[in-house]
Design an enzyme around this catalytic site. Structure first.
Site, PDB file in Angstrom:
ATOM      1  N   GLU A 197      -1.105  -8.607   4.885  1.00  0.00           N
ATOM      2  CA  GLU A 197      -1.019  -8.759   6.342  1.00  0.00           C
ATOM      3  C   GLU A 197      -2.386  -8.676   7.009  1.00  0.00           C
ATOM      4  O   GLU A 197      -2.565  -9.148   8.140  1.00  0.00           O
ATOM      5  CB  GLU A 197      -0.055  -7.712   6.932  1.00  0.00           C
ATOM      6  CG  GLU A 197      -0.606  -6.321   7.122  1.00  0.00           C
ATOM      7  CD  GLU A 197      -0.714  -5.495   5.841  1.00  0.00           C
ATOM      8  OE1 GLU A 197      -1.109  -4.314   5.926  1.00  0.00           O
ATOM      9  OE2 GLU A 197      -0.400  -6.027   4.744  1.00  0.00           O
ATOM     10  N   CYS A 222       0.840  -1.199   0.000  1.00  0.00           N
ATOM     11  CA  CYS A 222       0.000   0.000   0.000  1.00  0.00           C
ATOM     12  C   CYS A 222       0.878   1.255   0.000  1.00  0.00           C
ATOM     13  O   CYS A 222       1.529   1.534  -0.999  1.00  0.00           O
ATOM     14  CB  CYS A 222      -0.975  -0.030   1.176  1.00  0.00           C
ATOM     15  SG  CYS A 222      -2.343   1.142   0.997  1.00  0.00           S
ATOM     16  N   HIS A 238      -3.496  -5.470   0.936  1.00  0.00           N
ATOM     17  CA  HIS A 238      -2.851  -5.723   2.231  1.00  0.00           C
ATOM     18  C   HIS A 238      -2.833  -7.213   2.582  1.00  0.00           C
ATOM     19  O   HIS A 238      -3.765  -7.712   3.219  1.00  0.00           O
ATOM     20  CB  HIS A 238      -3.601  -4.980   3.334  1.00  0.00           C
ATOM     21  CG  HIS A 238      -3.375  -3.508   3.360  1.00  0.00           C
ATOM     22  ND1 HIS A 238      -2.389  -2.912   4.116  1.00  0.00           N
ATOM     23  CD2 HIS A 238      -4.020  -2.498   2.727  1.00  0.00           C
ATOM     24  CE1 HIS A 238      -2.430  -1.601   3.953  1.00  0.00           C
ATOM     25  NE2 HIS A 238      -3.412  -1.316   3.112  1.00  0.00           N
TER      26      HIS A 238
END
EC number: 6.3.5.3
Length: 224
Positions: free
Chosen positions: A204, A85, A202
């Site tokens: 994560e 990002c 994302h």
């Protein structure tokens, strides 16, 4: 292995990244950008957020921080480097990867789950998947539209450096499945070395089973 997660003023996904890596038993340390990379660094992650408030352009100021010279040096040495990002924006502004990330086609901030098709499963960041596999991860950005000159895009495609494209649940790469207007639906690319990658979604945030899908774990496995 110790992954250095770089924190700039305005970073807000560093803790998410640290927890996701810990879940995979990958050692990680959050590093303040002014302190430089620790000697024991064997991987670098540039997380999401709004470094320096996204002034000038998203990632433009952070990309010129002294620590990025260290990151480029690590990248040249083949150390795994991942920008997510805002980290992807910093990576492109810092010449780790080609292209640029600009204002979404919608001209608004978008936070939603998206589907990605794996375009090249023979990289450290995608070897946990199969070619053509569809994974679901979230996006959260206002400037995530990937732009690049036609000839540079052709080079990326020819060299198999496009690793993810936005698609629908069935793997169809269409304009309707493109959340931000990215050129050719590109969501993630490699640098000159396959150890360097940036992507706007994302992984994560899709890695912990107690909060949702875990499709993003495979990307973080690239630090092993």
């Amino acid at each position: 292995m110790t992954v250095a997660i770089i924190r700039f003023g305005g970073s807000n996904c560093d803790r998410d990244a640290e927890r996701a890596l810990a879940h995979l038993d990958i050692d990680a340390e959050i590093v303040w950008h002014e302190d430089g990379l620790p000697e024991e660094t064997t991987g670098v992650m540039i997380p999401g957020g709004f470094s320096y408030g996204d002034y000038l352009r998203a990632g433009a100021m952070a990309a010129r921080a002294p620590i990025m010279d260290d990151v480029r040096e690590q990248a040249e040495a083949g150390v795994p480097v991942l920008g997510v990002c805002n980290g992807a924006q910093i990576g492109s502004e810092g010449d780790l990867t080609p292209g640029a990330f600009t204002t979404n086609r919608s001209a608004r901030f978008q936070c939603e789950p998206v589907y990605l098709r794996v375009e090249n499963a023979e990289t450290p960041w995608t070897e946990a998947y199969e070619d053509g596999e569809v994974i679901e991860v979230p996006i959260a950005h206002g400037e995530g539209r990937f732009e690049i000159a036609d000839d540079e895009l052709e080079t990326l495609v020819d060299e198999d450096r496009v690793i993810f494209r936005y698609c629908d649940a069935d793997g169809n790469v269409t304009d309707a499945a493109n959340p931000n207007g990215s050129k050719d639906n590109v969501a993630g690319v490699l640098g000159e070395h396959e150890s360097v990658a940036v992507l706007m979604p994302h992984p994560e945030r899709a890695s912990l089973p107690d909060i949702g899908p875990t499709d993003g774990q495979g990307v973080l496995e690239g630090f092993r």
